[in-house]
Design an enzyme around this catalytic site. Structure first.
Site, PDB file in Angstrom:
ATOM      1  N   LYS A   1      27.042 -20.701 -17.816  1.00  0.00           N
ATOM      2  CA  LYS A   1      26.089 -19.694 -17.364  1.00  0.00           C
ATOM      3  C   LYS A   1      26.284 -19.322 -15.893  1.00  0.00           C
ATOM      4  O   LYS A   1      26.248 -18.147 -15.545  1.00  0.00           O
ATOM      5  CB  LYS A   1      24.764 -20.309 -17.733  1.00  0.00           C
ATOM      6  CG  LYS A   1      23.557 -20.075 -17.150  1.00  0.00           C
ATOM      7  CD  LYS A   1      22.404 -20.794 -17.877  1.00  0.00           C
ATOM      8  CE  LYS A   1      22.218 -22.233 -17.458  1.00  0.00           C
ATOM      9  NZ  LYS A   1      21.840 -22.434 -16.077  1.00  0.00           N
TER      10      LYS A   1
ATOM     11  N   ARG B   1      12.658 -21.626 -17.748  1.00  0.00           N
ATOM     12  CA  ARG B   1      13.140 -22.760 -18.536  1.00  0.00           C
ATOM     13  C   ARG B   1      12.024 -23.444 -19.300  1.00  0.00           C
ATOM     14  O   ARG B   1      12.277 -24.397 -20.021  1.00  0.00           O
ATOM     15  CB  ARG B   1      13.737 -23.796 -17.584  1.00  0.00           C
ATOM     16  CG  ARG B   1      15.264 -23.900 -17.631  1.00  0.00           C
ATOM     17  CD  ARG B   1      15.662 -24.645 -16.382  1.00  0.00           C
ATOM     18  NE  ARG B   1      16.788 -25.499 -16.494  1.00  0.00           N
ATOM     19  CZ  ARG B   1      17.905 -25.300 -15.787  1.00  0.00           C
ATOM     20  NH1 ARG B   1      18.050 -24.229 -15.031  1.00  0.00           N
ATOM     21  NH2 ARG B   1      18.871 -26.165 -15.854  1.00  0.00           N
TER      22      ARG B   1
ATOM     23  N   ARG C   1      33.361 -31.794 -15.696  1.00  0.00           N
ATOM     24  CA  ARG C   1      32.858 -31.266 -14.422  1.00  0.00           C
ATOM     25  C   ARG C   1      32.446 -32.411 -13.500  1.00  0.00           C
ATOM     26  O   ARG C   1      32.605 -32.333 -12.281  1.00  0.00           O
ATOM     27  CB  ARG C   1      31.666 -30.327 -14.672  1.00  0.00           C
ATOM     28  CG  ARG C   1      31.187 -29.634 -13.412  1.00  0.00           C
ATOM     29  CD  ARG C   1      30.214 -28.512 -13.712  1.00  0.00           C
ATOM     30  NE  ARG C   1      28.868 -29.006 -13.970  1.00  0.00           N
ATOM     31  CZ  ARG C   1      27.853 -28.234 -14.324  1.00  0.00           C
ATOM     32  NH1 ARG C   1      28.017 -26.942 -14.484  1.00  0.00           N
ATOM     33  NH2 ARG C   1      26.657 -28.726 -14.525  1.00  0.00           N
TER      34      ARG C   1
ATOM     35  N   ARG D   1      28.543 -33.349  -8.317  1.00  0.00           N
ATOM     36  CA  ARG D   1      27.130 -33.033  -8.517  1.00  0.00           C
ATOM     37  C   ARG D   1      26.373 -34.291  -8.873  1.00  0.00           C
ATOM     38  O   ARG D   1      26.745 -35.029  -9.768  1.00  0.00           O
ATOM     39  CB  ARG D   1      26.975 -31.997  -9.632  1.00  0.00           C
ATOM     40  CG  ARG D   1      26.981 -30.574  -9.113  1.00  0.00           C
ATOM     41  CD  ARG D   1      26.838 -29.581 -10.228  1.00  0.00           C
ATOM     42  NE  ARG D   1      25.592 -29.702 -10.973  1.00  0.00           N
ATOM     43  CZ  ARG D   1      25.050 -28.690 -11.636  1.00  0.00           C
ATOM     44  NH1 ARG D   1      25.614 -27.499 -11.619  1.00  0.00           N
ATOM     45  NH2 ARG D   1      23.938 -28.857 -12.313  1.00  0.00           N
TER      46      ARG D   1
ATOM     47  N   ARG E   1      19.534 -34.048 -19.352  1.00  0.00           N
ATOM     48  CA  ARG E   1      19.435 -32.600 -19.131  1.00  0.00           C
ATOM     49  C   ARG E   1      19.586 -31.841 -20.447  1.00  0.00           C
ATOM     50  O   ARG E   1      18.922 -30.822 -20.670  1.00  0.00           O
ATOM     51  CB  ARG E   1      20.482 -32.147 -18.102  1.00  0.00           C
ATOM     52  CG  ARG E   1      20.074 -32.558 -16.688  1.00  0.00           C
ATOM     53  CD  ARG E   1      21.225 -32.525 -15.713  1.00  0.00           C
ATOM     54  NE  ARG E   1      21.739 -31.192 -15.531  1.00  0.00           N
ATOM     55  CZ  ARG E   1      23.029 -30.898 -15.400  1.00  0.00           C
ATOM     56  NH1 ARG E   1      23.933 -31.852 -15.426  1.00  0.00           N
ATOM     57  NH2 ARG E   1      23.401 -29.667 -15.229  1.00  0.00           N
TER      58      ARG E   1
HETATM   59  P1  AMP Z   1      21.109 -25.803 -13.138  1.00  0.00           P
HETATM   60  O1  AMP Z   1      22.116 -25.675 -12.056  1.00  0.00           O
HETATM   61  O2  AMP Z   1      20.550 -24.488 -13.592  1.00  0.00           O
HETATM   62  O3  AMP Z   1      21.572 -26.649 -14.282  1.00  0.00           O
HETATM   63  O4  AMP Z   1      19.853 -26.585 -12.496  1.00  0.00           O
HETATM   64  C1  AMP Z   1      20.014 -27.854 -11.889  1.00  0.00           C
HETATM   65  C2  AMP Z   1      18.668 -28.565 -11.794  1.00  0.00           C
HETATM   66  O5  AMP Z   1      17.768 -27.784 -11.000  1.00  0.00           O
HETATM   67  C3  AMP Z   1      17.946 -28.759 -13.117  1.00  0.00           C
HETATM   68  O6  AMP Z   1      18.396 -29.905 -13.823  1.00  0.00           O
HETATM   69  C4  AMP Z   1      16.506 -28.929 -12.623  1.00  0.00           C
HETATM   70  O7  AMP Z   1      16.307 -30.199 -12.034  1.00  0.00           O
HETATM   71  C5  AMP Z   1      16.439 -27.887 -11.515  1.00  0.00           C
HETATM   72  N1  AMP Z   1      16.060 -26.551 -12.044  1.00  0.00           N
HETATM   73  C6  AMP Z   1      16.841 -25.442 -12.073  1.00  0.00           C
HETATM   74  N2  AMP Z   1      16.191 -24.400 -12.611  1.00  0.00           N
HETATM   75  C7  AMP Z   1      14.962 -24.867 -12.948  1.00  0.00           C
HETATM   76  C8  AMP Z   1      13.825 -24.287 -13.562  1.00  0.00           C
HETATM   77  N3  AMP Z   1      13.813 -22.999 -13.962  1.00  0.00           N
HETATM   78  N4  AMP Z   1      12.732 -25.066 -13.739  1.00  0.00           N
HETATM   79  C9  AMP Z   1      12.704 -26.352 -13.327  1.00  0.00           C
HETATM   80  N5  AMP Z   1      13.755 -26.977 -12.769  1.00  0.00           N
HETATM   81  C10 AMP Z   1      14.871 -26.245 -12.564  1.00  0.00           C
END
Ligand code: AMP
Length: 193
Positions: free
Chosen positions: A13, A88, A127, A133, A144
């Site tokens: 994404k 989310r 990754r 990360r 996750r």
């Molecule tokens: P991502 O890079 O989109 O996978 O996001 C990394 C982390 O950021 C997630 O595992 C959450 O801890 C936090 N996060 C990102 N977007 C959201 C969201 N919309 N709501 C809550 N936590 C978020």
């Protein structure tokens, strides 16, 4: 054009969001990137969210909704945006709806990138080897994916019920997936830009 990009961790994404942003000239707004940047620069928000990110848990809606609402009123987002990784939860869906109603704007589409779980696991573990990360460990990856299944799939189902979701096959090269997405989005731009 105002779009949502949905997809599990590892679905590609973020990469596709960048490509969409370039192709259609709209900012790609990633809540994950905003939270990681806040952690990296040691802001109050960063301190608040760092443990949740490292554990693979969601940041509370009240915090996330505010971060997005503030971002969407910045000048580059006035004419359109792509939200990557938000909403989310069903609570975030309501908050986004209220925010958009307040500004008198509407969504043009919701795109979901679909990748089978075994492939997601493979990509995320790969990754973890390449990027540093904090949330790409075997334990947090599993969490996750579970969080995605429990809290975010219902979001896709809710948008799907209103006929809004276009599902795109996310298996293949970055270019192949980008082409599939462009095939869906190009016709939208004529009516939305
Ligand atoms: P991502 O890079 O989109 O996978 O996001 C990394 C982390 O950021 C997630 O595992 C959450 O801890 C936090 N996060 C990102 N977007 C959201 C969201 N919309 N709501 C809550 N936590 C978020």
């Amino acid at each position: 054009m105002r779009l949502l990009l949905m997809g599990a961790p590892g679905s590609g994404k973020g990469t596709q969001a960048t490509a969409i942003s370039k192709r259609y000239g709209i900012p790609a707004i990633s809540t994950g990137n905003m939270f990681r940047a806040a952690v990296a620069s040691g802001t109050a928000l960063g301190h608040q969210v760092s443990e949740l990110l490292a554990a693979g848990l969601l940041v509370p809606d009240v915090v996330t909704d505010q971060v997005v609402a503030e971002r969407l009123v910045e000048p580059d987002a006035v004419d359109g945006w792509l939200l990557d990784g938000y909403p989310r939860t069903l609570g975030q869906v309501s908050a986004l709806q209220a925010c958009m109603a307040h500004h008198g704007v509407a969504l043009d589409g919701v795109l979901a990138i679909i990748v089978p779980t075994e492939e997601l696991l493979k990509r995320l573990l790969l990754r973890a080897d390449i990027e540093d990360r904090a949330d790409d460990t075997a334990e947090t990856i599993t969490r996750r994916l579970a969080v995605y299944h429990e809290q975010t799939e219902p979001v896709i189902e809710q948008y799907a019920a209103s006929g809004f979701v276009v599902r795109v096959d996310g298996v293949g090269s970055v270019a192949e997936v980008a082409t599939r997405i462009a095939t869906v989005l190009d016709p939208l731009t004529e009516s939305a830009v």
